[in-house]
Design an enzyme around this catalytic site. Structure first.
Site, PDB file in Angstrom:
ATOM      1  CG  HIS A  19      -0.125   0.029   2.506  1.00 12.66           C
ATOM      2  ND1 HIS A  19       0.373  -1.113   3.089  1.00 12.66           N
ATOM      3  CD2 HIS A  19       0.262   1.058   3.293  1.00 12.66           C
ATOM      4  CE1 HIS A  19       1.034  -0.790   4.188  1.00 12.66           C
ATOM      5  NE2 HIS A  19       0.993   0.525   4.340  1.00 12.66           N
ATOM      6  CG  HIS A 107       7.860   5.210   0.615  1.00  7.73           C
ATOM      7  ND1 HIS A 107       7.485   6.316   1.342  1.00  7.73           N
ATOM      8  CD2 HIS A 107       7.815   4.162   1.472  1.00  7.73           C
ATOM      9  CE1 HIS A 107       7.231   5.956   2.598  1.00  7.73           C
ATOM     10  NE2 HIS A 107       7.413   4.653   2.700  1.00  7.73           N
TER      11      HIS A 107
END
Length: 191
Positions: A19, A107
């Site tokens: 995620h 990220h």
């Protein structure tokens, strides 16, 4: 490539746990969940709709000899993702959450290497493997997730998911059918 005999590998994130975290909330009292979920819904409605990102490159936090987190970076889509992160931050502020002190650094966490001697080697191998790769992904939902830690790898359970741009209503799409014990639960706002 295998590690040296006897070397302990990093802890890789399970595929179902990948995620992008827009905001980590930490321990959350049960009476704050409804207002938090509504803030996430407002943030999801505030953007124009789904958008694409392109995953590329890799690195670690912190960089160097003792990385704790290994990640894949973004080469495209950082602007709409940053807009979504700002909308989320504003909506959470309206719901009473204090502002995030750290800047948003998009990220995709793929591994944890806390204290593992092979961490720098694996980080270098990941960077090499991602040097020429590009992975296109569609971002179409924003969710409130419960982080469940202990007893194995971390799991991320969606409490509520909302479509970006409000294209279809999922306001009632809450996954816990019972009132969970949230006294020591940490939450993330993920896309």
């Amino acid at each position: 490539m295998p590690l040296a005999t006897g070397a302990r590998d990093v802890r890789w994130v399970r595929l179902d746990g990948l995620h992008l975290t827009l905001r980590f909330l930490g321990p959350t009292l049960p009476d704050r969940i409804d207002a938090t979920a509504e803030a996430v819904a407002r943030a999801a409605r505030s953007v124009n709709g789904p958008f694409d990102i392109e995953l590329a490159g890799a690195g670690s936090f912190p960089p160097g000899r003792r990385p704790r987190t290994l990640w894949i970076g973004l080469a495209a889509g950082t602007e709409p993702l940053g807009d979504l992160a700002r909308s989320t931050e504003e909506a959470l502020g309206e719901a009473g959450w204090p502002p995030e002190e750290r800047p948003f650094r998009p990220h995709l966490t793929v591994a944890r290497s806390d204290g593992v001697a092979a961490g720098p080697l694996v980080a270098d191998r990941l960077a090499t493997a991602m040097a020429d790769r590009r992975i296109l992904c569609a971002i179409d939902e924003l969710g409130l997730f419960e982080s469940i830690t202990g007893g194995g790898p971390a799991r991320y359970v969606p409490l509520a998911l909302y479509p970006l741009g409000g294209s279809r209503s999922r306001d009632g799409d809450v996954y816990h059918q019972r009132a969970p014990d949230l006294s020591e639960v940490e939450f993330r706002i993920d896309s």
